[in-house]
Write a protein that holds these residues in place. Structure first.
Motif, PDB file in Angstrom:
ATOM      1  N   LEU A 191      -1.899   3.407  -2.959  1.00 55.83           N
ATOM      2  CA  LEU A 191      -1.275   2.078  -2.808  1.00 55.83           C
ATOM      3  C   LEU A 191      -0.041   2.130  -2.578  1.00 55.83           C
ATOM      4  O   LEU A 191       0.927   1.399  -2.055  1.00 55.83           O
ATOM      5  N   PHE A 192       0.678   2.584  -3.666  1.00 55.97           N
ATOM      6  CA  PHE A 192       2.143   2.707  -3.997  1.00 55.97           C
ATOM      7  C   PHE A 192       2.911   3.400  -2.690  1.00 55.97           C
ATOM      8  O   PHE A 192       3.853   2.811  -2.347  1.00 55.97           O
ATOM      9  N   LEU A 193       2.435   4.700  -2.407  1.00 58.16           N
ATOM     10  CA  LEU A 193       2.901   5.314  -1.209  1.00 58.16           C
ATOM     11  C   LEU A 193       2.832   4.299   0.247  1.00 58.16           C
ATOM     12  O   LEU A 193       3.715   4.542   0.902  1.00 58.16           O
ATOM     13  N   GLN A 194       1.866   3.870   0.347  1.00 55.18           N
ATOM     14  CA  GLN A 194       1.643   2.966   1.329  1.00 55.18           C
ATOM     15  C   GLN A 194       2.544   1.862   1.379  1.00 55.18           C
ATOM     16  O   GLN A 194       3.182   1.590   2.455  1.00 55.18           O
ATOM     17  N   GLY A 195       2.878   1.291   0.337  1.00 55.13           N
ATOM     18  CA  GLY A 195       4.040   0.221   0.219  1.00 55.13           C
ATOM     19  C   GLY A 195       5.362   0.875   0.628  1.00 55.13           C
ATOM     20  O   GLY A 195       6.089   0.163   1.247  1.00 55.13           O
ATOM     21  N   VAL A 196       5.456   1.984   0.139  1.00 56.74           N
ATOM     22  CA  VAL A 196       6.916   2.615   0.469  1.00 56.74           C
ATOM     23  C   VAL A 196       7.045   2.807   2.042  1.00 56.74           C
ATOM     24  O   VAL A 196       8.010   2.697   2.711  1.00 56.74           O
ATOM     25  N   LEU A 197       5.764   3.382   2.498  1.00 57.49           N
ATOM     26  CA  LEU A 197       5.757   3.663   3.876  1.00 57.49           C
ATOM     27  C   LEU A 197       6.088   2.410   4.846  1.00 57.49           C
ATOM     28  O   LEU A 197       6.905   2.459   5.818  1.00 57.49           O
ATOM     29  N   PHE A 198       5.639   1.171   4.478  1.00 57.61           N
ATOM     30  CA  PHE A 198       5.837  -0.100   5.131  1.00 57.61           C
ATOM     31  C   PHE A 198       7.382  -0.607   5.054  1.00 57.61           C
ATOM     32  O   PHE A 198       7.718  -1.389   5.749  1.00 57.61           O
ATOM     33  N   LEU A 236       4.420  -6.310  -0.365  1.00 56.69           N
ATOM     34  CA  LEU A 236       4.239  -6.874  -1.733  1.00 56.69           C
ATOM     35  C   LEU A 236       2.681  -6.849  -1.959  1.00 56.69           C
ATOM     36  O   LEU A 236       2.410  -6.576  -3.198  1.00 56.69           O
ATOM     37  N   LEU A 237       1.856  -7.003  -0.920  1.00 57.73           N
ATOM     38  CA  LEU A 237       0.573  -7.079  -1.151  1.00 57.73           C
ATOM     39  C   LEU A 237      -0.014  -5.572  -1.699  1.00 57.73           C
ATOM     40  O   LEU A 237      -0.775  -5.668  -2.650  1.00 57.73           O
ATOM     41  N   LEU A 238       0.486  -4.542  -1.096  1.00 56.08           N
ATOM     42  CA  LEU A 238       0.230  -3.182  -1.491  1.00 56.08           C
ATOM     43  C   LEU A 238       0.490  -3.020  -3.144  1.00 56.08           C
ATOM     44  O   LEU A 238      -0.235  -2.111  -3.936  1.00 56.08           O
ATOM     45  N   PHE A 239       1.756  -3.469  -3.592  1.00 54.47           N
ATOM     46  CA  PHE A 239       2.352  -3.129  -4.733  1.00 54.47           C
ATOM     47  C   PHE A 239       1.471  -3.831  -5.900  1.00 54.47           C
ATOM     48  O   PHE A 239       1.419  -3.591  -6.951  1.00 54.47           O
ATOM     49  N   VAL A 240       1.175  -4.980  -5.408  1.00 54.75           N
ATOM     50  CA  VAL A 240       0.413  -6.086  -6.187  1.00 54.75           C
ATOM     51  C   VAL A 240      -0.724  -5.563  -6.554  1.00 54.75           C
ATOM     52  O   VAL A 240      -1.389  -5.221  -7.697  1.00 54.75           O
ATOM     53  N   PHE A 241      -1.588  -4.924  -5.401  1.00 56.94           N
ATOM     54  CA  PHE A 241      -2.706  -4.282  -5.578  1.00 56.94           C
ATOM     55  C   PHE A 241      -2.764  -2.859  -6.437  1.00 56.94           C
ATOM     56  O   PHE A 241      -3.674  -2.723  -7.324  1.00 56.94           O
ATOM     57  N   CYS A 242      -1.650  -2.268  -6.445  1.00 52.34           N
ATOM     58  CA  CYS A 242      -1.398  -0.971  -7.058  1.00 52.34           C
ATOM     59  C   CYS A 242      -1.430  -1.304  -8.539  1.00 52.34           C
ATOM     60  O   CYS A 242      -1.864  -0.615  -9.471  1.00 52.34           O
ATOM     61  N   ILE A 243      -0.535  -2.405  -8.922  1.00 51.19           N
ATOM     62  CA  ILE A 243      -0.636  -2.843 -10.136  1.00 51.19           C
ATOM     63  C   ILE A 243      -1.801  -3.133 -10.675  1.00 51.19           C
ATOM     64  O   ILE A 243      -2.005  -2.944 -12.070  1.00 51.19           O
ATOM     65  N   ILE A 244      -2.720  -3.958 -10.175  1.00 50.16           N
ATOM     66  CA  ILE A 244      -3.932  -4.439 -10.757  1.00 50.16           C
ATOM     67  C   ILE A 244      -4.851  -3.345 -10.886  1.00 50.16           C
ATOM     68  O   ILE A 244      -5.306  -3.269 -12.178  1.00 50.16           O
ATOM     69  N   VAL A 245      -5.061  -2.391  -9.974  1.00 46.43           N
ATOM     70  CA  VAL A 245      -5.756  -1.256 -10.267  1.00 46.43           C
ATOM     71  C   VAL A 245      -5.285  -0.398 -11.399  1.00 46.43           C
ATOM     72  O   VAL A 245      -6.089   0.150 -12.077  1.00 46.43           O
ATOM     73  N   SER A 246      -4.009  -0.285 -11.584  1.00 48.39           N
ATOM     74  CA  SER A 246      -3.327   0.443 -12.469  1.00 48.39           C
ATOM     75  C   SER A 246      -3.634  -0.033 -13.864  1.00 48.39           C
ATOM     76  O   SER A 246      -3.932   0.726 -15.032  1.00 48.39           O
ATOM     77  N   LEU A 247      -3.245  -1.319 -14.192  1.00 50.44           N
ATOM     78  CA  LEU A 247      -3.447  -1.995 -15.304  1.00 50.44           C
ATOM     79  C   LEU A 247      -4.999  -1.953 -15.700  1.00 50.44           C
ATOM     80  O   LEU A 247      -5.364  -1.783 -16.904  1.00 50.44           O
TER      81      LEU A 247
END
Length: 427
Positions: free
Chosen positions: A124-131, A37-48
């Motif tokens: 960040l997205f790939l790291q979220g998938v890895l976890f 959840l943390l990594l996906f939220v960070f991914c969305i923040i940076v992408s937006l």
């Protein structure tokens, strides 16, 4: 369109509800739930911020058309800082406009290239998938075994007779499956090892992304003294907000013109804070996961710890129940204990106590010299358990296992059971 995008993002980052049976531990959940959840939220923040905001702004030319081309070029190829303006501490010099930026020779002065900001959302997205991968592997191994046992047994407002009939069927399966759970336990331990290796892999991956600055980022931030005029904020080195970019183009006469541009990176305002939090999170997660692995090895080696683990569940910590828990642990291997322990994580209160008493009796019967021959058991599922409720419904497995005495004595004469009854009920 935006609604569809955010709905898809929600499906990715949402946390599963508590209605599903528990088949792992809180440490395991730290990986595939909260770290993901943390990594996906960070991914969305940076992408937006990259899509809606302005991630880079460069200056160096008065022509609007050329300015836009130059900014795009600098974003694609990356920018740089000069190492000497970090080492020599020339802050405040007249020729220096910012830490890491100043006059320099393009060939003789060492540069630090900044190109990672393009890859941050993807990584960040790939790291979220890895976890999530170790959890996915464990789900394949586990194959809903606990769910099949729990769904038909634990229901609200179930009559005592029906509950005892369903519990008898489950207990008989657990007793008959004794010695067949080796892979179940050690597959889980394997996935815990994968979790620990995953933390190390993500530390290395992030360090490579940031040019070798991530391993020591947290310690440098802790040691940094903002009151010391001679010290440089580590964030300025790893995540500079002001950099340089060299842009070359053909002039009107066909000669090559060079623009030595200054670029502002607003995107690094977010990056420096996100990666600082990630450093402390990864370090804490690695320590907790490593200690959990040591605890699991100790549990494998020590039956005493297994007894303690079961006794810490709700009513099972009472002294009157110590013999029941000890009999359960001493009569089965670690693999069987682990399967039973995961199963009991979905029980509570007197239901848990009743189950341990009945399972202890079943284990003792199974260890008797004249026990009946045992075939390979078939896992009962919810429909089989619920079929006991239908008129005339029965189960061959339930018939094989005779209910020796009620699991909830009406006369409260059982000294072990009465030790955990509420005082109000004993009156």
């Amino acid at each position: 369109m935006l609604l569809g995008v955010f709905t898809s993002l929600y499906d990715i980052i949402r946390i599963s509800g508590s209605d599903k049976p528990t088949v792992d531990t809180r440490v395991f959940q730290l990986h595939y739930k909260w770290t993901r959840l943390l990594l996906f939220v960070f991914c969305i923040i940076v992408s937006l911020n990259s899509l809606i905001g302005k991630p880079i702004a460069c200056t160096g030319t008065a022509e609007a058309r050329l300015q836009e081309v130059m900014q795009t070029y600098c974003w694609i190829t990356g920018t740089f800082t000069y190492e000497k303006y970090f080492r020599d501490n020339q802050i405040g010099a007249s020729q220096l406009t910012k830490v890491g930026v100043g006059p320099g020779h393009p060939e003789h002065d060492e540069k630090k290239h900044i190109t990672y900001y393009q890859w941050v959302p993807i990584v960040l997205f790939l790291q979220g998938v890895l976890f999530y991968v170790p959890h996915w592997i464990w789900k394949m191994f586990e194959d809903h075994r606990i769910r099949h046992l729990i769904e038909g047994m634990v229901e609200a407002r179930m009559e005592e007779k029906k509950r005892r009939q369903r519990q008898a069927l489950v207990v008989r399966y657990l007793v008959d499956s004794k010695g067949t759970n080796e892979w179940y336990a050690y597959q889980y331990v394997f996935c815990e090892i994968l979790n620990f290796a995953n933390v190390i892999l993500n530390l290395v991956l992030t360090d490579k992304l940031l040019g070798g600055d991530f391993f020591t980022l947290g310690t440098r931030l802790i040691k940094y003294d903002p009151e010391d005029p001679t010290s440089v904020d580590p964030s300025h080195y790893t995540f500079p907000k002001q950099t340089k970019c060299t842009f070359q183009y053909f002039g009107a006469s066909g000669t090559v013109s060079t623009i030595d541009s200054i670029c502002i990176l607003p995107i690094n305002i977010f990056n420096e804070k996100l990666y600082a939090m990630l450093w402390f999170w990864f370090v804490l997660l690695g320590l907790v996961t490593g200690l959990n692995l040591l605890w699991r090895l100790a549990m494998i080696a020590s039956p005493v710890l297994r007894v303690w683990v079961l006794q810490t569940k709700d009513h099972t910590h009472d002294v009157g129940n110590m013999s029941v828990v000890t009999n359960v642990v001493n009569g089965i291997s670690f693999s069987d204990f682990f399967f039973v322990w995961i199963f009991t994580k979905n029980l509570n209160g007197l239901v848990l106590f009743d189950f341990l008493r009945e399972y202890s009796a079943g284990v003792a019967e199974d260890l008797a010299p004249k026990r009946r021959p045992r075939l390979y058991p078939t896992l009962p599922h919810a429909m089989q358990l619920q079929s006991l409720d239908s008129p005339g419904g029965h189960s061959s497995s339930a018939q094989d296992f005779e209910l020796r005495k009620p699991l909830t004595p009406c006369d409260d004469t059982d000294p072990v059971y009465s030790s955990v009854l509420p005082a109000k009920r004993r009156q």
